[in-house]
Design an enzyme around this catalytic site. Sequence first.
Site, PDB file in Angstrom:
ATOM      1  N   CYS A  59       0.841  -1.202   0.000  1.00 16.45           N
ATOM      2  CA  CYS A  59       0.000   0.000   0.000  1.00 16.45           C
ATOM      3  C   CYS A  59       0.874   1.249   0.000  1.00 16.45           C
ATOM      4  O   CYS A  59       1.464   1.573  -1.022  1.00 16.45           O
ATOM      5  CB  CYS A  59      -0.978  -0.036   1.176  1.00 16.45           C
ATOM      6  SG  CYS A  59      -2.341   1.151   0.999  1.00 16.45           S
ATOM      7  N   GLU A  97      -1.761  -9.320   3.087  1.00 21.52           N
ATOM      8  CA  GLU A  97      -1.765  -9.910   4.436  1.00 21.52           C
ATOM      9  C   GLU A  97      -3.161 -10.263   4.920  1.00 21.52           C
ATOM     10  O   GLU A  97      -3.336 -11.180   5.737  1.00 21.52           O
ATOM     11  CB  GLU A  97      -1.096  -8.963   5.441  1.00 21.52           C
ATOM     12  CG  GLU A  97      -1.860  -7.703   5.806  1.00 21.52           C
ATOM     13  CD  GLU A  97      -1.590  -6.519   4.898  1.00 21.52           C
ATOM     14  OE1 GLU A  97      -1.823  -5.371   5.315  1.00 21.52           O
ATOM     15  OE2 GLU A  97      -1.145  -6.737   3.749  1.00 21.52           O
ATOM     16  N   HIS A 135      -3.448  -5.182  -0.121  1.00 26.80           N
ATOM     17  CA  HIS A 135      -2.980  -5.703   1.172  1.00 26.80           C
ATOM     18  C   HIS A 135      -3.055  -7.232   1.165  1.00 26.80           C
ATOM     19  O   HIS A 135      -4.055  -7.806   1.611  1.00 26.80           O
ATOM     20  CB  HIS A 135      -3.854  -5.163   2.307  1.00 26.80           C
ATOM     21  CG  HIS A 135      -3.627  -3.731   2.641  1.00 26.80           C
ATOM     22  ND1 HIS A 135      -2.772  -3.329   3.650  1.00 26.80           N
ATOM     23  CD2 HIS A 135      -4.138  -2.588   2.106  1.00 26.80           C
ATOM     24  CE1 HIS A 135      -2.771  -2.008   3.723  1.00 26.80           C
ATOM     25  NE2 HIS A 135      -3.589  -1.530   2.794  1.00 26.80           N
ATOM     26  N   ARG A 168      -6.545   5.812  -0.891  1.00 27.32           N
ATOM     27  CA  ARG A 168      -7.103   6.957  -1.619  1.00 27.32           C
ATOM     28  C   ARG A 168      -6.181   7.423  -2.737  1.00 27.32           C
ATOM     29  O   ARG A 168      -6.591   8.171  -3.612  1.00 27.32           O
ATOM     30  CB  ARG A 168      -7.321   8.144  -0.673  1.00 27.32           C
ATOM     31  CG  ARG A 168      -8.385   7.977   0.359  1.00 27.32           C
ATOM     32  CD  ARG A 168      -8.626   9.282   1.110  1.00 27.32           C
ATOM     33  NE  ARG A 168      -9.361   9.045   2.338  1.00 27.32           N
ATOM     34  CZ  ARG A 168     -10.686   8.919   2.397  1.00 27.32           C
ATOM     35  NH1 ARG A 168     -11.417   9.029   1.299  1.00 27.32           N
ATOM     36  NH2 ARG A 168     -11.279   8.698   3.558  1.00 27.32           N
TER      37      ARG A 168
END
Length: 535
Positions: free
Chosen positions: A382, A510, A508, A464
């Site tokens: 990210c 994870e 993400h 964003r």
Amino acid sequence: MKFVVITGGVVSGIGKGITTASIGRILRARELEVTAVKIDPYINVDAGTMNPFQHGEVFVTEDGVETDLDLGHYERFMDVTLSGAHNITTGKIYQRVIEKERRGDYLGETVQVIPHITDEIKSWIREVGKASGADVVLVEIGGTVGDIEGMPFYEAVRQLQLEEGRENVMFVHLTYVPYLEHVHELKTKPTQHSVKELRSLGIQPDAIVCRCERPLDDGVKRKIALHTNVPREAVIDAHDVDLVYKVPLLLERQGFGDYICERLGLDADEPDYSDWLDFVTRIEEADDEIRIAVVGKYVDLPDAYISIREALVHAGAHVGVGVDVAWVDSEALEAGDSEAWEEVKDADGVLVPGGFGKRGVEGKIEAVRYARENDVPFLGICLGFQLVVVEYARSVLGLEDAHSTEFNPDTDHPVVDLLPEQRGVKRKGGTMRLGAEPVVLEEGSLLRRLYDDREIVLERHRHRYEVNPSYVRELEDHGLRFSGHSPDGRMEALELPDHPYFVGTQFHPEFKSRPGDPSPPFVGLIKAAAGQGPD
């Protein structure tokens, strides 16, 4: 449909989430369909805008809801995929009730906590259970018994047992049994008072799970059973263990699984823990250990990165190595702290996770540069992915002012910029690009190989900002490969072909890692850090 309600007493933070997830694992081992609901009594609608130092990690569900980190425990332990509906908050309940009142659904009634709020809570729990098709619904109430904000929820589950029948609703109370070193004694009085408080609300627990630093002896268990009005076999020892994945096995050895099934009249198979035991054994018997430096701004509270930590454990078990995590404060790197830099330089791999805000960003960028220039295996997630682009633009393209407009709105080279659909968005809560989105992986790329040559994968997002498409060609002309993109052309993943392992993902990974199904980017990182090659 059966319900197991998990409450907590004495102090918070003693492991209700792990206990709930472990009960789920125990029942799943018996081939039962299980789901779980986490109740957070705070007034926030969701966890999305809360400070990680207060709340810990924000766990993103497949359907794009920002939830409590305990949902991550549920998904990992139970191997299920949950939705945002599995996290109830006071804010959500009141929002629903007020919307109904405004529509006139209550036909002129005076809207009150009882029955309207409590009815909504019960309805929500039942809806989740029905939608999931579960045999058993686990309901965890956050906080501790006696907290004023939790009162409507305790009343609701009391009514739930009354309406569903005692044979269908079971209460498990998690409590803390402190050990006083100076008298060499475990003290049961806090547990007694906690249960007394619970019973004053009309709830008699069926089992007491005791968190403690050391195992309980039989005398202590009998004393707790006597004073809390539960059978001796329903007093369960949950002492500290060195690995959370051992907790279901610890509870099972004490007959807790059989007790739950008997108490609820569940016709269940004999438990099968073969895969779970294999996973735990691989962690315990790993011959080698590697060290991964996680560079972030919330490292003083590792729970802020709990899914990162567990994904590293899953990948380590898969590869056959132990993983030691060094939590490195990015602000310390930024300040040139020698001890912090020593942690990075001593590591076998570097991971820069997601985050928000300018504080510590330059330290993360320096960690990216160090890993890139020194051939250290690296994974950026990210914000970590975005900062790879910033560092590469500065160091390789020579764009010294390059930055994300999140941190420098006036930069001459906005290599990371606001998503077009975010322009004009004023509300903060639940408005990011959230949840599972398809990612197209380029043929021949390292990431595609890590994902078993799948062309399209579904991964969860929370952002964003994005890589500015105006700079993509220039970045690729200088050697950076964008190996994953969304169907509409957004940059989703990158890699450096001539590096041992240098990968970044906008998503993400994870959040979808499981003990039996580790996340591919994490597996690649651990393999490279262990000297096995990423794929």
